[in-house]
Write a protein that holds these residues in place. Structure first.
Motif, PDB file in Angstrom:
ATOM      1  N   GLU A 216       3.863   9.573  -2.252  1.00 43.38           N
ATOM      2  CA  GLU A 216       4.037   7.935  -2.513  1.00 43.38           C
ATOM      3  C   GLU A 216       2.742   7.285  -2.473  1.00 43.38           C
ATOM      4  O   GLU A 216       1.726   7.644  -1.645  1.00 43.38           O
ATOM      5  N   THR A 217       2.188   6.730  -3.757  1.00 49.35           N
ATOM      6  CA  THR A 217       0.927   6.026  -3.965  1.00 49.35           C
ATOM      7  C   THR A 217       0.935   5.243  -2.707  1.00 49.35           C
ATOM      8  O   THR A 217      -0.455   4.632  -2.437  1.00 49.35           O
ATOM      9  N   GLY A 218       1.511   4.515  -2.164  1.00 47.97           N
ATOM     10  CA  GLY A 218       1.577   3.433  -1.098  1.00 47.97           C
ATOM     11  C   GLY A 218       0.775   4.043   0.065  1.00 47.97           C
ATOM     12  O   GLY A 218       0.344   3.244   0.685  1.00 47.97           O
ATOM     13  N   THR A 219       0.815   5.265   0.099  1.00 49.91           N
ATOM     14  CA  THR A 219       0.142   5.845   1.214  1.00 49.91           C
ATOM     15  C   THR A 219      -1.282   6.181   1.040  1.00 49.91           C
ATOM     16  O   THR A 219      -2.174   6.768   1.788  1.00 49.91           O
ATOM     17  N   ASP A 220      -1.734   5.980  -0.409  1.00 49.57           N
ATOM     18  CA  ASP A 220      -3.171   6.443  -0.670  1.00 49.57           C
ATOM     19  C   ASP A 220      -4.238   5.787   0.253  1.00 49.57           C
ATOM     20  O   ASP A 220      -4.306   4.674   0.410  1.00 49.57           O
ATOM     21  N   ALA A 221      -5.220   6.543   0.705  1.00 50.13           N
ATOM     22  CA  ALA A 221      -6.148   6.167   1.515  1.00 50.13           C
ATOM     23  C   ALA A 221      -5.936   5.496   2.762  1.00 50.13           C
ATOM     24  O   ALA A 221      -6.658   4.717   3.305  1.00 50.13           O
ATOM     25  N   GLY A 222      -4.724   5.858   3.264  1.00 48.95           N
ATOM     26  CA  GLY A 222      -4.107   5.335   4.356  1.00 48.95           C
ATOM     27  C   GLY A 222      -4.135   6.049   5.592  1.00 48.95           C
ATOM     28  O   GLY A 222      -4.120   7.355   5.479  1.00 48.95           O
ATOM     29  N   LEU A 286       3.982   3.159   8.563  1.00 50.38           N
ATOM     30  CA  LEU A 286       4.312   4.175   7.623  1.00 50.38           C
ATOM     31  C   LEU A 286       5.718   3.978   7.065  1.00 50.38           C
ATOM     32  O   LEU A 286       6.280   4.146   5.939  1.00 50.38           O
ATOM     33  N   GLN A 287       6.802   3.488   7.967  1.00 49.25           N
ATOM     34  CA  GLN A 287       8.079   3.035   7.616  1.00 49.25           C
ATOM     35  C   GLN A 287       7.903   2.207   6.682  1.00 49.25           C
ATOM     36  O   GLN A 287       8.858   1.874   5.481  1.00 49.25           O
ATOM     37  N   SER A 288       6.841   1.011   6.412  1.00 45.09           N
ATOM     38  CA  SER A 288       6.957   0.109   5.472  1.00 45.09           C
ATOM     39  C   SER A 288       6.434   0.671   4.096  1.00 45.09           C
ATOM     40  O   SER A 288       6.789  -0.054   3.078  1.00 45.09           O
ATOM     41  N   THR A 289       6.163   2.112   3.721  1.00 50.51           N
ATOM     42  CA  THR A 289       5.965   2.490   2.772  1.00 50.51           C
ATOM     43  C   THR A 289       7.046   3.306   2.190  1.00 50.51           C
ATOM     44  O   THR A 289       7.210   3.746   1.081  1.00 50.51           O
ATOM     45  N   GLY A 290       8.393   3.025   3.174  1.00 52.46           N
ATOM     46  CA  GLY A 290       9.365   3.870   2.451  1.00 52.46           C
ATOM     47  C   GLY A 290       9.897   5.244   3.252  1.00 52.46           C
ATOM     48  O   GLY A 290      10.736   5.747   3.160  1.00 52.46           O
TER      49      GLY A 290
END
Length: 307
Positions: A216-222, A286-290
């Protein structure tokens, strides 16, 4: 179709033993990085360099992989100079691995840190990622330092940092193992009055969070806290384990000052402070990213205790 090759450090540890088969089921080829690769059967393995080794040693182990999951760490040491040991193994090793990965891999670097980089073993209120990190021990400080190193090294942003709370599952050690041993006793236990709530994390759910982070790219740099949704009390944990074993809860109330005194007399003062203090953490970010969190820790523990 192979989804890519993942180098997993700490593959023989508590989380790694569950992660490797989940990665394989998800279509990944896995390479284990371990200090003793010759003892690792049934899985391709390479030797994990020590923190003191040169950059070339780390470049070698990431040369033909797409992703890195860094689990290897020490959580408890009685050695003299514990702070230096924690920093070397939990920070310097992570930094050298990140440097090699930054130069080489096309995919993700997932670092499994700890909630202890966020806060102490007891915390007032709900811990969230936006809170200023306030680690209270050498272990937590080393993990936080490693997070900072990774963020500064991996400037492309192809990394994710996970801060799991206390993980449970078959073969767990530490405080959860101690509670399991208590629950397995036939005797009634004087723990019914303990009302401190703590967030826990199912091991399989943590593995799913790691795989989610790879994809998931939505977790990048997170940086993300990882926890089940509902915190539990010690009585709820004991009850869940005993119900899973087909037994009644067998709990009764006792003044907490009596339990505290007994813990001090038996050298369990630190463990008592953990059992009798809150640590509630939210994984909403983290849940908000899927990623999906376990809804009910007690029910999951009960299910696991049946096996």
């Amino acid at each position: 179709m192979v989804a890519g090759t993942v180098l997993v450090t700490g593959a023989s540890g508590f989380v790694g033993l569950a992660l490797v088969p989940q990665l394989r089921s998800a279509g990944y080829r896995v390479v284990a990085a371990t200090r003793n690769p010759d003892k690792f059967e049934g899985l391709e393995a390479v030797r994990l360099p020590s923190p003191a080794e040169p950059a070339e040693a780390f470049a070698h182990i990431v040369a033909n992989v797409d992703h890195v999951v860094h689990l290897a760490a020490i959580a408890h040491t009685q050695l003299a100079g514990a702070a230096a040991t924690y920093h070397a193994v939990n920070c310097e090793l992570a930094a050298k691995l990140a440097e090699a990965a930054h130069r080489t891999i096309a995919g993700k670097f997932v670092f499994v840190s700890s909630i202890r980089a966020q806060c102490g073993s007891v915390h007032s209120g709900v811990a969230v990622e936006s809170d200023p990190p306030q680690p209270t021990d050498d272990y937590g400080r080393a993990k936080l330092a490693a997070e900072a190193e990774i963020a500064s090294i991996m400037t492309r942003g192809n990394y994710t940092i996970l801060r799991p709370v206390l993980v449970y599952g078959a073969g767990v050690k530490g405080n959860m193992a101690a509670l399991s041993k208590l629950a397995s006793l036939r005797a009634a236990l004087p723990l019914k009055s303990l009302d401190a709530r703590r967030s826990l994390l199912d091991r399989a759910s943590l593995c799913a969070a790691i795989i989610h982070s790879l994809r998931e790219t939505g977790t990048d740099a997170g940086t993300f806290i990882v926890a089940d949704k509902s915190p539990v009390t010690v009585p709820q944990i004991i009850t869940a384990i005993r119900r899973g074993l087909g037994r009644k809860p067998g709990l009764f109330s006792c003044p907490t000052w009596v339990l505290a005194a007994a813990a001090r007399l038996t050298g369990q003062g630190a463990r008592w402070q953990t059992m009798n203090g809150d640590l509630i953490a939210s994984s909403a970010m983290l849940q908000s990213t899927g990623w999906s969190a376990v809804e009910n820790s007690a029910r999951r523990i009960e299910d696991l205790s049946r096996h």
